[in-house]
Design a protein around this motif. Structure first.
Motif, PDB file in Angstrom:
ATOM      1  N   GLY A 181       0.863  -1.053  -0.083  1.00 22.16           N
ATOM      2  CA  GLY A 181      -0.047  -0.093   0.118  1.00 22.16           C
ATOM      3  C   GLY A 181       0.863   1.438   0.037  1.00 22.16           C
ATOM      4  N   GLY A 182       2.032   1.025   0.106  1.00 21.40           N
ATOM      5  CA  GLY A 182       2.909   2.398   0.033  1.00 21.40           C
ATOM      6  C   GLY A 182       2.649   3.188   1.303  1.00 21.40           C
ATOM      7  N   ALA A 183       3.160   4.433   0.971  1.00 23.71           N
ATOM      8  CA  ALA A 183       3.085   5.519   2.393  1.00 23.71           C
ATOM      9  C   ALA A 183       1.531   5.537   2.635  1.00 23.71           C
ATOM     10  CB  ALA A 183       3.661   6.835   1.872  1.00 23.71           C
ATOM     11  N   TYR A 184       0.609   5.593   1.813  1.00 16.73           N
ATOM     12  CA  TYR A 184      -0.436   5.803   2.004  1.00 16.73           C
ATOM     13  C   TYR A 184      -1.172   4.806   3.008  1.00 16.73           C
ATOM     14  CZ  TYR A 184      -5.586   6.687   1.756  1.00 16.73           C
ATOM     15  OH  TYR A 184      -7.031   6.968   1.864  1.00 16.73           O
ATOM     16  N   GLY A 185      -0.833   3.515   2.482  1.00 15.83           N
ATOM     17  CA  GLY A 185      -1.245   2.212   3.355  1.00 15.83           C
ATOM     18  C   GLY A 185      -0.768   2.437   4.656  1.00 15.83           C
ATOM     19  N   VAL A 186       0.522   2.780   4.888  1.00 14.84           N
ATOM     20  CA  VAL A 186       1.049   2.669   6.298  1.00 14.84           C
ATOM     21  C   VAL A 186       0.470   3.819   6.940  1.00 14.84           C
ATOM     22  CG1 VAL A 186       3.293   3.378   7.394  1.00 14.84           C
ATOM     23  CG2 VAL A 186       3.468   1.929   5.511  1.00 14.84           C
ATOM     24  N   LEU A 187       0.054   4.926   6.503  1.00 16.41           N
ATOM     25  CA  LEU A 187      -0.570   6.097   7.177  1.00 16.41           C
ATOM     26  C   LEU A 187      -2.008   5.466   7.632  1.00 16.41           C
ATOM     27  CD1 LEU A 187       0.542   9.127   5.516  1.00 16.41           C
ATOM     28  CD2 LEU A 187       1.140   8.604   7.891  1.00 16.41           C
ATOM     29  N   GLN A 188      -2.433   4.671   6.691  1.00 12.00           N
ATOM     30  CA  GLN A 188      -4.096   4.207   7.011  1.00 12.00           C
ATOM     31  C   GLN A 188      -3.805   3.332   8.314  1.00 12.00           C
ATOM     32  OE1 GLN A 188      -6.774   1.693   4.593  1.00 12.00           O
ATOM     33  NE2 GLN A 188      -7.250   3.646   3.826  1.00 12.00           N
ATOM     34  N   ALA A 189      -2.884   2.277   8.025  1.00 10.11           N
ATOM     35  CA  ALA A 189      -2.751   1.493   9.049  1.00 10.11           C
ATOM     36  C   ALA A 189      -2.388   2.105  10.340  1.00 10.11           C
ATOM     37  CB  ALA A 189      -1.528   0.631   8.842  1.00 10.11           C
ATOM     38  N   ALA A 190      -1.803   3.151  10.350  1.00 11.86           N
ATOM     39  CA  ALA A 190      -1.276   3.780  11.691  1.00 11.86           C
ATOM     40  C   ALA A 190      -2.615   4.567  12.098  1.00 11.86           C
ATOM     41  CB  ALA A 190      -0.369   5.054  11.425  1.00 11.86           C
ATOM     42  N   GLY A 191      -3.359   5.189  11.270  1.00 14.47           N
ATOM     43  CA  GLY A 191      -4.735   5.640  11.716  1.00 14.47           C
ATOM     44  C   GLY A 191      -5.748   4.509  12.420  1.00 14.47           C
ATOM     45  N   LEU A 192      -5.515   3.403  11.832  1.00 17.84           N
ATOM     46  CA  LEU A 192      -6.462   2.333  12.317  1.00 17.84           C
ATOM     47  C   LEU A 192      -6.011   1.846  13.657  1.00 17.84           C
ATOM     48  CD1 LEU A 192      -7.114   0.525   9.153  1.00 17.84           C
ATOM     49  CD2 LEU A 192      -8.838   1.712  10.314  1.00 17.84           C
ATOM     50  N   LEU A 193      -4.506   1.760  13.735  1.00 22.69           N
ATOM     51  CA  LEU A 193      -4.033   1.168  14.795  1.00 22.69           C
ATOM     52  C   LEU A 193      -3.950   2.320  16.147  1.00 22.69           C
ATOM     53  CD1 LEU A 193      -1.005  -0.646  13.287  1.00 22.69           C
ATOM     54  CD2 LEU A 193      -2.757  -1.677  14.538  1.00 22.69           C
TER      55      LEU A 193
END
Length: 422
Positions: A181-193
């Motif tokens: 997911g690239g940087a966007y995927g990492v940030l979305q994972a951060a938001g969910l976590l």
């Protein structure tokens, strides 16, 4: 108008930490990793680190503010005092609606682990009523039960991690695989976590009920958060090593699947019981925190003023807690809210955005942490909010807008009341 009845300072540092841990460990450790893995694959570990940094910045803001304003309500009070009533309202309303929905989600999660399908909604309602009764009897009972729940959940997690690595069928691999997911995927994972770390807000909302709040609250917030970051890192590495990112992403119960993959059949019921107890712990802390924020809002007229009542014997905001319980029971009985992690994260990130902005305005004599932490926290909140699932952002923004419009209408009516005919 008479002064509002204050709550009583009955909690020590250990009590505050236990309530915060109960909220943060909660059911998030059993459910938040799957959507994070779907967003970022093995990059969920990077997302976890990003979420932890943002959470730390937010925690220092909350701790600094709580030391200056040791009263119930958390960022609702801080926003009012530092930025103005509208900012406080946005923070308080976001917290109340997001966490009320999370109460329902935790009750349903508990029932999903505890009983078969036909009984889940009635049992979820019963859990809400039972924990509301515990809260009603006083904050010290809440703290004692929180300690027991946290201890049981930590035992279950220790069993789960050990079984996943050391069971006869365990075949751990490298957890540090490719980032999806690239940087966007990492940030979305951060938001969910981030959903998993949001429980330290509960400590700040108890500002009127802890002894020596200027010392106790900052210590409890930072200590509880540090412990939970380490715990989630261990669990995240375990899941990725034992299941891989694809299996974590597709699992409805990743820790349970990891234990089963390890081959220790006896450990699976322990994990199921731990998940059920963790859900109860999160629900207990949520009801406590929402009740205190509702109390603070009612004192200012942002919620119905009768909710500001404090029980003369048990010294709890009993009407606010009963109102929260009633709404949660209605939601549990009518709506499936097990997928509200994104919506809850939206409300909490808005809440902490206001906390960071409020802490940034504090003067040097009240400052415990440098301002750059508040800048990082505020930017992080905005960035994580924008990368949450669009549906969660849309619903969250709409519900916030409804609350703002209702408050504006109420204020307009109070300033320009309709003339009485006759």
């Amino acid at each position: 108008m008479s002064e509002p009845t204050p709550l009583q300072r009955r909690l020590g540092t250990g009590d505050a930490v236990a309530i915060g841990l109960g909220a943060m460990i909660g059911a998030g450790v059993f459910s938040a990793f799957a959507p994070a893995a779907a967003a970022a694959g093995a990059g969920l570990l990077v997302g976890l680190a990003v979420a932890a940094v943002v959470a730390y910045c937010n925690a220092t803001s909350s701790a600094q503010l709580a030391a200056q304003y040791p009263t119930s309500g958390g960022t609702y009070v801080y926003g009012r005092e530092r930025l103005g009533p509208w900012w406080g309202f946005v923070a308080g309303w976001g917290f109340v609606i997001g966490k009320t929905a999370s109460c329902a989600a935790m009750a349903l999660t508990f029932a999903a682990y505890a009983v078969p399908e036909p009984w889940r909604r009635p049992v979820a309602v019963a859990a809400v009523l039972a924990l509301t009764a515990v809260n009603y009897r006083g904050i010290t009972r809440t703290a004692r039960l929180a300690r027991i729940i946290v201890a049981l959940v930590l035992v279950a997690l220790a069993v789960a991690v050990t079984a996943s690595w050391a069971g006869p069928g365990a075949q751990p691999a490298d957890p540090f695989g490719p980032v999806g997911g690239g940087a966007y995927g990492v940030l979305q994972a951060a938001g969910l976590l981030f959903f998993a770390f949001a429980g330290y807000a509960r400590i700040a909302t108890l500002g009127e009920e802890v002894r020596e709040p200027r010392r106790t609250i900052p210590r409890a917030i930072v200590g509880a958060l540090g412990f939970v970051v380490l715990l989630y890192a261990v669990v995240g590495v375990t899941l990725l090593a034992c299941l891989g990112p694809d299996r974590v992403a597709s699992s409805s119960a990743p820790l349970l699947d990891a234990v089963r993959a390890g081959g220790w059949a006896w450990a699976a019921p322990v994990v199921v019981a731990g998940a059920a107890v963790a859900s109860l712990g999160a629900l207990l802390a949520l009801v406590t925190g929402v009740g205190r924020t509702a109390l603070a809002m009612a004192r200012q007229g942002d919620l119905p003023r009768p909710l500001a009542a404090v029980h003369p014997r048990f010294a709890v905001p009993h009407r606010a807690e009963l109102a929260v319980a009633a709404v949660v029971c209605l939601l549990v009985a009518t709506v499936d809210l097990r997928g509200v992690i994104g919506f809850s994260s939206f409300g909490v990130l808005v809440y902490y955005l206001v906390a960071n902005l409020s802490a940034f305005t504090q003067r040097d004599e009240h400052r415990r942490y440098p301002r750059f932490l508040q800048v990082i926290g505020a930017v992080g909140c905005v960035a994580l909010t924008l990368t949450l699932p669009p549906g969660a952002v849309g619903v969250g923004a709409a519900v916030l807008a409804v609350g703002v419009l209702a408050r504006a209408t109420r204020r307009a009516v109070s300033v320009h009341p309709h003339p009485v005919a006759g």
